[in-house]
Design a protein around this motif. Structure first.
Motif, short mmCIF file in Angstrom:
data_model
loop_
_atom_site.label_atom_id
_atom_site.label_comp_id
_atom_site.label_asym_id
_atom_site.label_seq_id
_atom_site.Cartn_x
_atom_site.Cartn_y
_atom_site.Cartn_z
N ARG A 212 0.83 -1.20 0.00
CA ARG A 212 0.00 0.00 0.00
C ARG A 212 0.87 1.25 0.00
N VAL B 72 2.35 1.82 -3.47
CA VAL B 72 1.37 2.35 -4.43
C VAL B 72 1.12 3.82 -4.15
N ILE B 73 1.00 4.19 -2.89
CA ILE B 73 0.80 5.61 -2.54
C ILE B 73 1.98 6.43 -3.04
N ASN C 197 -6.46 8.59 -3.68
CA ASN C 197 -5.22 7.84 -3.90
C ASN C 197 -5.03 6.77 -2.82
N ARG C 198 -5.33 7.11 -1.60
CA ARG C 198 -5.17 6.15 -0.50
C ARG C 198 -6.18 5.00 -0.62
N GLN D 224 -7.47 3.96 -3.45
CA GLN D 224 -7.00 3.18 -4.60
C GLN D 224 -5.82 2.29 -4.20
N ALA D 225 -4.91 2.84 -3.42
CA ALA D 225 -3.75 2.07 -2.97
C ALA D 225 -4.19 0.90 -2.11
#
Length: 102
Positions: free
Chosen positions: A40, A43-44, A72-73, A75-76
């Motif tokens: 995670r 990705v962030i 974004n968070r 999605q991550a």
């Protein structure tokens, strides 16, 4: 154990035969949780690279920046969950416990 509880609950509920094959569940789910957190974060970092400045519009309206960061968070979290949990433990049963058709 709380760290891997969400993962454990998912695997035991939706992939029961694979869950039964896990030798040391506490250690296994804790390691998966650590991997989930790490992925995670990666990705962030990809979605919000260091050094990128907010746009003029985002500076004028900080709520846009906050909304983008929250999206974004989320999605991550979804990407990490897919890669770390769902790809390894695809569902075998539905919510009622009935086997899924292949």
């Amino acid at each position: 154990m709380a760290e891997g509880q969400r993962i454990r609950e998912y695997v035991e509920r939706f992939a029961p035969s694979r869950a039964a094959a896990i030798q040391n569940p506490t250690e296994h789910y804790s390691a998966m949780f650590a991997e989930l957190v790490s992925r995670r974060s990666q990705v962030i970092a990809d979605l919000e690279p260091e050094g990128v400045q907010p746009s003029a519009e985002e500076r004028a309206n900080p709520l846009l920046l906050i909304g983008k960061s929250r999206a974004n968070r989320r999605q991550a979290e979804e990407i990490a969950w897919q890669e770390v949990v769902l790809d390894r433990y695809p569902p075998e049963v539905d919510e009622s416990g009935s086997p899924l058709d292949d």
